[in-house]
Motif scaffolding. Structure first.
Motif, PDB file in Angstrom:
ATOM      1  N   TYR A  50       0.680  -1.249   0.009  1.00 20.02           N
ATOM      2  CA  TYR A  50      -0.019   0.003  -0.055  1.00 20.02           C
ATOM      3  C   TYR A  50       0.824   1.218   0.033  1.00 20.02           C
ATOM      4  O   TYR A  50       2.111   1.093   0.190  1.00 20.02           O
ATOM      5  N   THR A  51       0.336   2.393  -0.210  1.00 17.13           N
ATOM      6  CA  THR A  51       1.193   3.509  -0.206  1.00 17.13           C
ATOM      7  C   THR A  51       0.190   4.540   0.881  1.00 17.13           C
ATOM      8  O   THR A  51      -0.960   4.663   1.039  1.00 17.13           O
ATOM      9  N   ASP A  52       1.099   5.132   1.516  1.00 19.49           N
ATOM     10  CA  ASP A  52       0.618   6.390   2.470  1.00 19.49           C
ATOM     11  C   ASP A  52       1.388   7.541   2.535  1.00 19.49           C
ATOM     12  O   ASP A  52       2.634   7.751   1.442  1.00 19.49           O
ATOM     13  N   ARG A  55       0.712   1.027  10.977  1.00 23.21           N
ATOM     14  CA  ARG A  55       0.973   1.860   9.758  1.00 23.21           C
ATOM     15  C   ARG A  55      -0.072   1.375   8.735  1.00 23.21           C
ATOM     16  O   ARG A  55      -0.878   2.292   8.286  1.00 23.21           O
ATOM     17  N   HIS A  56      -0.019   0.077   8.526  1.00 20.57           N
ATOM     18  CA  HIS A  56      -1.014  -0.082   7.283  1.00 20.57           C
ATOM     19  C   HIS A  56      -2.348   0.100   7.681  1.00 20.57           C
ATOM     20  O   HIS A  56      -3.286   0.213   6.850  1.00 20.57           O
ATOM     21  N   ARG A  59      -3.758   2.244   9.669  1.00 20.71           N
ATOM     22  CA  ARG A  59      -3.938   3.730   9.385  1.00 20.71           C
ATOM     23  C   ARG A  59      -4.149   4.132   8.012  1.00 20.71           C
ATOM     24  O   ARG A  59      -5.190   4.967   7.501  1.00 20.71           O
ATOM     25  N   ALA A  60      -3.299   3.399   7.082  1.00 17.07           N
ATOM     26  CA  ALA A  60      -3.404   3.857   5.691  1.00 17.07           C
ATOM     27  C   ALA A  60      -4.758   3.355   5.127  1.00 17.07           C
ATOM     28  O   ALA A  60      -5.332   3.856   4.166  1.00 17.07           O
ATOM     29  N   VAL A 119      -9.309   1.570  -0.245  1.00 20.94           N
ATOM     30  CA  VAL A 119      -7.858   1.823  -0.495  1.00 20.94           C
ATOM     31  C   VAL A 119      -7.584   0.993  -1.620  1.00 20.94           C
ATOM     32  O   VAL A 119      -7.332  -0.200  -1.211  1.00 20.94           O
TER      33      VAL A 119
END
Length: 174
Positions: free
Chosen positions: A27-29, A65-66, A68-69, A75
């Motif tokens: 994924y990207t944040d 982190r993932h 939250r993303a 997404v």
């Protein structure tokens, strides 16, 4: 009419998803690209035509982190699933793209049933079961899947695309 006109992934792709239990989710944040590994269970969804009637469900905390993303819902993600330690001549695994969202209510209950069925050891530990029941469940809805199976010949691939029009059974109309 004997043919099928739905757009479900081919059985060989479904079997490969059933044969594995961990996806590496990319994924990207705001901090850039990242990947993580999560255990998953294959679940059957409503079959609205956008995911071919299946999804992958996994557990994670929205404080990671993932997590939250993924909180934004729907997404875009990419993922792979394969066993470790394979010989290149027999390498088999899945590559995919789709979207993720957090589940609640009846959808969460159905996903929890699929997850518990896939990982029965969760029920064997009261502490683990209670922790997992409090955890957030997420749905990864595949939009594109590719099976790579070198056991069928080097570079053998089978693909499925949710946006492709359904294909009728070859015996239809004969």
């Amino acid at each position: 009419m004997n043919g099928t006109t739905d757009n479900r992934p081919p059985e060989e792709i479904r079997a490969a998803l059933d044969a594995h239990s961990t996806v590496t989710l990319a994924y990207t944040d705001a901090d850039g690209p990242q990947a993580c590994a999560v255990f998953y269970a294959v679940a059957t969804t409503g079959g609205d035509g956008t995911t071919g009637g299946l999804s992958l469900v996994f557990v994670t905390s929205p404080t990671t982190r993932h997590g939250r993303a993924l909180l934004a819902g729907d997404v875009p993600v990419a993922f792979t699933a394969q066993r470790d330690g394979q010989e290149w001549t027999a390498l088999t695994g899945i590559q995919g793209r789709g979207t993720c969202r957090r589940l609640d209510g009846a959808e969460r209950a159905a996903a929890w049933d699929a997850y518990r069925s896939r990982f029965p050891y969760v029920e064997g530990s009261e502490r683990l079961r209670q922790a997992m029941e409090r955890a957030d469940l997420w749905e990864l809805s595949p939009r594109w899947l590719r099976l790579v199976d070198n056991g069928r010949g080097f570079g053998h691939k089978s693909e499925w695309n949710a946006s492709a029009p359904p294909v009728a059974n070859a015996s239809e109309g004969q």
